[in-house]
Motif scaffolding. Structure first.
Motif, PDB file in Angstrom:
ATOM      1  N   GLU A   1      19.697  10.804   6.341  1.00 11.89           N
ATOM      2  CA  GLU A   1      20.489  12.004   6.053  1.00 11.89           C
ATOM      3  C   GLU A   1      20.468  12.970   7.232  1.00 11.89           C
ATOM      4  OE1 GLU A   1      20.169  13.631   1.870  1.00 11.89           O
ATOM      5  OE2 GLU A   1      18.542  12.151   1.836  1.00 11.89           O
ATOM      6  N   ALA A   2      19.290  13.123   7.847  1.00 15.96           N
ATOM      7  CA  ALA A   2      19.187  14.009   9.005  1.00 15.96           C
ATOM      8  C   ALA A   2      20.011  13.475  10.169  1.00 15.96           C
ATOM      9  CB  ALA A   2      17.720  14.155   9.419  1.00 15.96           C
ATOM     10  N   SER A   3      19.965  12.154  10.377  1.00 15.11           N
ATOM     11  CA  SER A   3      20.720  11.558  11.461  1.00 15.11           C
ATOM     12  C   SER A   3      22.225  11.707  11.248  1.00 15.11           C
ATOM     13  CB  SER A   3      20.350  10.074  11.603  1.00 15.11           C
ATOM     14  OG  SER A   3      21.045   9.474  12.674  1.00 15.11           O
ATOM     15  N   VAL A   4      22.686  11.436  10.038  1.00 14.75           N
ATOM     16  CA  VAL A   4      24.117  11.586   9.729  1.00 14.75           C
ATOM     17  C   VAL A   4      24.558  13.030   9.959  1.00 14.75           C
ATOM     18  CG1 VAL A   4      25.831  11.559   7.871  1.00 14.75           C
ATOM     19  CG2 VAL A   4      24.229   9.643   8.134  1.00 14.75           C
ATOM     20  N   ALA A   5      23.743  13.970   9.481  1.00 14.60           N
ATOM     21  CA  ALA A   5      24.090  15.389   9.625  1.00 14.60           C
ATOM     22  C   ALA A   5      24.156  15.815  11.088  1.00 14.60           C
ATOM     23  CB  ALA A   5      23.071  16.252   8.885  1.00 14.60           C
ATOM     24  N   GLU A   6      23.444  15.095  11.958  1.00 16.65           N
ATOM     25  CA  GLU A   6      23.429  15.405  13.385  1.00 16.65           C
ATOM     26  C   GLU A   6      24.228  14.372  14.181  1.00 16.65           C
ATOM     27  OE1 GLU A   6      19.357  15.822  14.530  1.00 16.65           O
ATOM     28  OE2 GLU A   6      18.961  17.421  13.062  1.00 16.65           O
ATOM     29  N   HIS A   7      25.261  13.803  13.534  1.00 17.87           N
ATOM     30  CA  HIS A   7      26.222  12.916  14.196  1.00 17.87           C
ATOM     31  C   HIS A   7      25.567  11.682  14.805  1.00 17.87           C
ATOM     32  CE1 HIS A   7      29.040  16.211  13.617  1.00 17.87           C
ATOM     33  NE2 HIS A   7      28.176  17.016  14.230  1.00 17.87           N
ATOM     34  N   GLY A   8      24.628  11.106  14.059  1.00 15.18           N
ATOM     35  CA  GLY A   8      23.999   9.864  14.487  1.00 15.18           C
ATOM     36  C   GLY A   8      22.840  10.032  15.447  1.00 15.18           C
ATOM     37  N   SER A   9      22.236  11.219  15.477  1.00 14.79           N
ATOM     38  CA  SER A   9      21.105  11.444  16.380  1.00 14.79           C
ATOM     39  C   SER A   9      19.892  10.622  15.950  1.00 14.79           C
ATOM     40  CB  SER A   9      20.723  12.923  16.406  1.00 14.79           C
ATOM     41  OG  SER A   9      20.199  13.316  15.148  1.00 14.79           O
ATOM     42  N   SER A  10      19.040  10.318  16.914  1.00 11.48           N
ATOM     43  CA  SER A  10      17.841   9.531  16.657  1.00 11.48           C
ATOM     44  C   SER A  10      16.781  10.392  15.981  1.00 11.48           C
ATOM     45  CB  SER A  10      17.300   8.976  17.975  1.00 11.48           C
ATOM     46  OG  SER A  10      16.137   8.221  17.752  1.00 11.48           O
ATOM     47  N   GLN A  11      16.156   9.844  14.923  1.00 10.88           N
ATOM     48  CA  GLN A  11      15.102  10.530  14.178  1.00 10.88           C
ATOM     49  C   GLN A  11      13.822   9.713  14.248  1.00 10.88           C
ATOM     50  OE1 GLN A  11      15.792  13.572  12.555  1.00 10.88           O
ATOM     51  NE2 GLN A  11      17.807  13.398  13.540  1.00 10.88           N
ATOM     52  N   MET A  12      12.702  10.369  14.523  1.00 16.09           N
ATOM     53  CA  MET A  12      11.415   9.696  14.601  1.00 16.09           C
ATOM     54  C   MET A  12      10.785   9.556  13.221  1.00 16.09           C
ATOM     55  SD  MET A  12      10.933   8.937  17.783  1.00 16.09           S
ATOM     56  CE  MET A  12       9.182   8.490  17.741  1.00 16.09           C
ATOM     57  N   PHE A  13      10.210   8.408  12.945  1.00 13.28           N
ATOM     58  CA  PHE A  13       9.441   8.228  11.718  1.00 13.28           C
ATOM     59  C   PHE A  13       8.090   8.931  11.856  1.00 13.28           C
ATOM     60  CE2 PHE A  13      12.340   4.764  10.938  1.00 13.28           C
ATOM     61  CZ  PHE A  13      12.353   4.610   9.555  1.00 13.28           C
ATOM     62  N   PRO A  14       7.662   9.669  10.848  1.00 10.81           N
ATOM     63  CA  PRO A  14       6.268  10.125  10.847  1.00 10.81           C
ATOM     64  C   PRO A  14       5.346   8.908  10.739  1.00 10.81           C
ATOM     65  CG  PRO A  14       7.573  11.205   9.115  1.00 10.81           C
ATOM     66  CD  PRO A  14       8.381  10.060   9.630  1.00 10.81           C
ATOM     67  N   ASP A  15       4.171   8.984  11.289  1.00 11.23           N
ATOM     68  CA  ASP A  15       3.203   7.910  11.100  1.00 11.23           C
ATOM     69  C   ASP A  15       2.287   8.293   9.945  1.00 11.23           C
ATOM     70  OD1 ASP A  15       1.393   5.897  11.112  1.00 11.23           O
ATOM     71  OD2 ASP A  15       0.617   6.275  13.122  1.00 11.23           O
ATOM     72  N   PHE A  16       2.654   7.839   8.763  1.00  9.54           N
ATOM     73  CA  PHE A  16       1.892   8.191   7.566  1.00  9.54           C
ATOM     74  C   PHE A  16       0.468   7.649   7.608  1.00  9.54           C
ATOM     75  CE2 PHE A  16       6.369   8.193   6.111  1.00  9.54           C
ATOM     76  CZ  PHE A  16       6.458   9.511   5.720  1.00  9.54           C
TER      77      PHE A  16
ATOM     78  N   ASN B   1       0.826  -1.203   0.000  1.00 15.20           N
ATOM     79  CA  ASN B   1       0.000   0.000   0.000  1.00 15.20           C
ATOM     80  C   ASN B   1       0.866   1.262   0.000  1.00 15.20           C
ATOM     81  OD1 ASN B   1       0.623   0.698   2.793  1.00 15.20           O
ATOM     82  ND2 ASN B   1      -0.791  -0.932   3.405  1.00 15.20           N
ATOM     83  N   VAL B   2       0.232   2.393  -0.151  1.00 16.58           N
ATOM     84  CA  VAL B   2       0.957   3.661  -0.265  1.00 16.58           C
ATOM     85  C   VAL B   2       1.784   3.960   0.980  1.00 16.58           C
ATOM     86  CG1 VAL B   2      -1.025   5.039   0.564  1.00 16.58           C
ATOM     87  CG2 VAL B   2       0.728   6.108  -0.872  1.00 16.58           C
ATOM     88  N   TYR B   3       1.288   3.558   2.138  1.00 13.81           N
ATOM     89  CA  TYR B   3       1.989   3.859   3.388  1.00 13.81           C
ATOM     90  C   TYR B   3       3.298   3.080   3.494  1.00 13.81           C
ATOM     91  CZ  TYR B   3      -2.799   5.334   4.115  1.00 13.81           C
ATOM     92  OH  TYR B   3      -4.042   5.897   3.963  1.00 13.81           O
ATOM     93  N   GLU B   4       3.285   1.833   3.045  1.00 12.67           N
ATOM     94  CA  GLU B   4       4.517   1.044   3.056  1.00 12.67           C
ATOM     95  C   GLU B   4       5.584   1.692   2.184  1.00 12.67           C
ATOM     96  OE1 GLU B   4       3.479  -3.555   3.676  1.00 12.67           O
ATOM     97  OE2 GLU B   4       2.312  -2.630   2.073  1.00 12.67           O
ATOM     98  N   GLY B   5       5.207   2.109   0.984  1.00 11.20           N
ATOM     99  CA  GLY B   5       6.168   2.777   0.115  1.00 11.20           C
ATOM    100  C   GLY B   5       6.747   4.024   0.754  1.00 11.20           C
ATOM    101  N   CYS B   6       5.915   4.742   1.495  1.00 11.40           N
ATOM    102  CA  CYS B   6       6.375   5.972   2.148  1.00 11.40           C
ATOM    103  C   CYS B   6       7.253   5.681   3.354  1.00 11.40           C
ATOM    104  CB  CYS B   6       5.176   6.841   2.536  1.00 11.40           C
ATOM    105  SG  CYS B   6       4.342   7.582   1.106  1.00 11.40           S
ATOM    106  N   PHE B   7       6.877   4.713   4.179  1.00  8.76           N
ATOM    107  CA  PHE B   7       7.723   4.342   5.325  1.00  8.76           C
ATOM    108  C   PHE B   7       9.098   3.882   4.848  1.00  8.76           C
ATOM    109  CE2 PHE B   7       3.774   3.714   7.982  1.00  8.76           C
ATOM    110  CZ  PHE B   7       4.152   4.574   9.007  1.00  8.76           C
ATOM    111  N   TRP B   8       9.119   3.002   3.859  1.00 10.91           N
ATOM    112  CA  TRP B   8      10.396   2.453   3.393  1.00 10.91           C
ATOM    113  C   TRP B   8      11.267   3.552   2.776  1.00 10.91           C
ATOM    114  CZ3 TRP B   8       7.834  -2.176   0.321  1.00 10.91           C
ATOM    115  CH2 TRP B   8       7.106  -2.970   1.215  1.00 10.91           C
ATOM    116  N   SER B   9      10.644   4.446   2.012  1.00  7.27           N
ATOM    117  CA  SER B   9      11.403   5.530   1.376  1.00  7.27           C
ATOM    118  C   SER B   9      11.862   6.581   2.377  1.00  7.27           C
ATOM    119  CB  SER B   9      10.554   6.198   0.284  1.00  7.27           C
ATOM    120  OG  SER B   9      10.255   5.290  -0.757  1.00  7.27           O
TER     121      SER B   9
END
Length: 465
Positions: free
Chosen positions: A435-450, A420-428
């Motif tokens: 990229e955000a985590s790398v830029a912040e030296h490995g900081s934890s990033q939360m997934f949006p709940d699509f 479904n569309v949500y799976e494609g969005c979560f995986w992507s």
């Protein structure tokens, strides 16, 4: 080359001098969306049946041409239009489809070529039921959204989009238009992946705990595709972005083993780190003259990226990406539970107490010809039904054809799609979040709940007969 084509190539390749290239995570990891009035949750959505699926294609280079010819081979399809910047590619693909149709189908294929907005003209005029989008990554979201707004289901090559905002826009549009938007994750239809899915569903591994997913595939040679094909537009991404740029081939199957975003569990957070970027700078200096545009780029994106995903239930998934280093191809495809482990490259199985008739305990892998009995016992019913036909029609050992067949079968029978569309969005979403985590030296990033919480009521993917 006419001015319109030249302008479009500059916009879509992101390789032109002076063109700003912002990291995708800047646009924006904290973006949120709320349910629109009249929206329909698409998790288990089944569209009205289509007796004949009228198909159009945007982009028919190496990937898109294969989608077109395989679709032409599936019963119940009619190829109505093809769009590409290059007339020769469009014409060649159309001729192949007509040949497959043998005078009975695919006889009237309209071609749209050369101009920046030809794909929009095609969608307005032809009004297809289904659109396959196989174009540079940065065009995926716009084309998918426009296709749905024009009344077509959108099948989008990986990744489905580059930014969190684009992913939300795709979700909102799908829910509002009641049109499917599926990412074309073909690996979910591989024989080994289907086997492991069936074994997980039957409880062979006990409670699932951990997965490993990768795309390790040395592709530096694509940098030689300077004017056309994948390397011409993908190469600048390696210079301007640093994270996991291509996560879904390994992650898609593992996510479905774990029922992520499907009733049982979901993505929660990710941490990510990259190695130094070395290989592509070395390759550019060795293979191109000093003034070549590839040598004007500094390939700062790490040669290998390693990310760890934590799920709502506390499970872990290691996701790796490396298209640069000299090593054999692998997707890992590992799934581990309380009663054993399944893994790939090569296909191997270890179970608590041993694999019956093959190994004595879990300290040995069952692999090679010894796995014949496992395939006999747990072969996925869909592969039993369609495996031979899929191998004959090709595409990565048949997985591409099987994916296309299932899309058409579901649309003709009014069934929910396998992804479904949500799976494609979560995986992507792994790309911008990494990229955000790398830029912040490995900081934890939360997934949006699509899904906005609706994953809890979404059915796990069934073992399709």
């Amino acid at each position: 080359m006419n001015p319109n084509r030249r302008d479009f190539l500059k916009k879509s390749s992101i390789a032109s001098a002076g063109l700003a290239f912002l990291p995708s995570f800047l646009n924006a990891t904290n973006f949120k969306s709320s349910t629109s009035f009249g929206a329909t949750y698409m998790g288990d959505f089944a569209a009205p049946k289509l007796e004949t699926v009228r198909c159009a294609f945007i982009g028919v280079g190496a990937r898109g041409s294969g989608h077109a010819t395989r679709t032409a081979n599936v019963e119940g399809t009619e190829i109505v239009a093809i769009c590409d910047l290059y007339e020769d590619w469009a014409t060649k693909t159309a001729n192949k489809c007509k040949e497959i149709g043998a005078g009975e189908r695919h006889n009237e294929i309209s071609l749209y070529t050369g101009g920046e907005n030809e794909w929009k003209k095609m969608l307005k005029k032809e009004k297809p039921d289904l659109v396959f989008i196989s174009t540079p990554w940065e065009t995926h979201a716009e084309m998918a959204i426009y296709s749905m707004k024009k009344g077509a289901h959108a099948m989008v090559e990986v990744p489905i989009a580059l930014t969190i905002k684009e992913l939300w826009d795709i979700v909102d549009t799908s829910e509002k238009t009641k049109k499917h938007c599926m990412m074309l994750e073909n690996v979910n239809y591989g024989r080994e992946e289907l086997l492991y899915l069936n074994m997980c569903r039957q409880g062979v591994l006990g409670e699932l705990l951990h997965g490993e997913a990768s795309y390790i595939h040395e592709l530096k040679w694509q940098m030689n595709e300077v004017e056309r094909r994948t390397g011409s537009w993908r190469t600048p991404h390696y210079a301007h972005r640093n994270g996991n740029l291509y996560p879904t081939h390994g992650l898609g199957p593992v996510a479905q083993y774990m029922n992520l975003a499907r009733g049982e569990d979901n993505f929660e957070r990710i941490v990510s780190m990259s190695s130094p970027g070395k290989g592509r700078n070395i390759y550019a200096k060795k293979n191109f003259d000093a003034n070549h545009k590839w040598n004007q780029l500094d390939f700062k994106g790490g040669d290998i990226n390693t990310s760890i995903i934590k799920t709502t239930l506390g499970r872990t998934i290691m996701v790796q990406w490396d298209e640069t280093s000299p090593r054999p191809y692998t997707r890992h495809n590992l799934i581990q539970g309380t009663q054993g482990t399944l893994t790939g490259f090569p296909t191997r199985i270890a179970l608590e107490g041993g694999v019956e008739g093959i190994t004595e305990n879990h300290h040995q892998w069952a692999e090679g010809e010894k796995l014949e009995a496992i395939f006999e016992k747990y072969e996925h019913p869909l592969y039993k039904r369609m495996g031979e036909i899929s191998r004959k029609n090709g595409g990565h050992g048949g997985m591409d054809y099987l994916m296309t067949f299932r899309i058409i079968e579901c649309l003709r029978n009014g069934l929910p799609l396998d992804q479904n569309v949500y799976e494609g969005c979560f995986w992507s979403a792994v790309s911008p979040l990494s990229e955000a985590s790398v830029a912040e030296h490995g900081s934890s990033q939360m997934f949006p709940d699509f899904t906005r919480g609706n994953w809890k009521k979404t059915k796990p993917l069934a073992i399709i007969e």
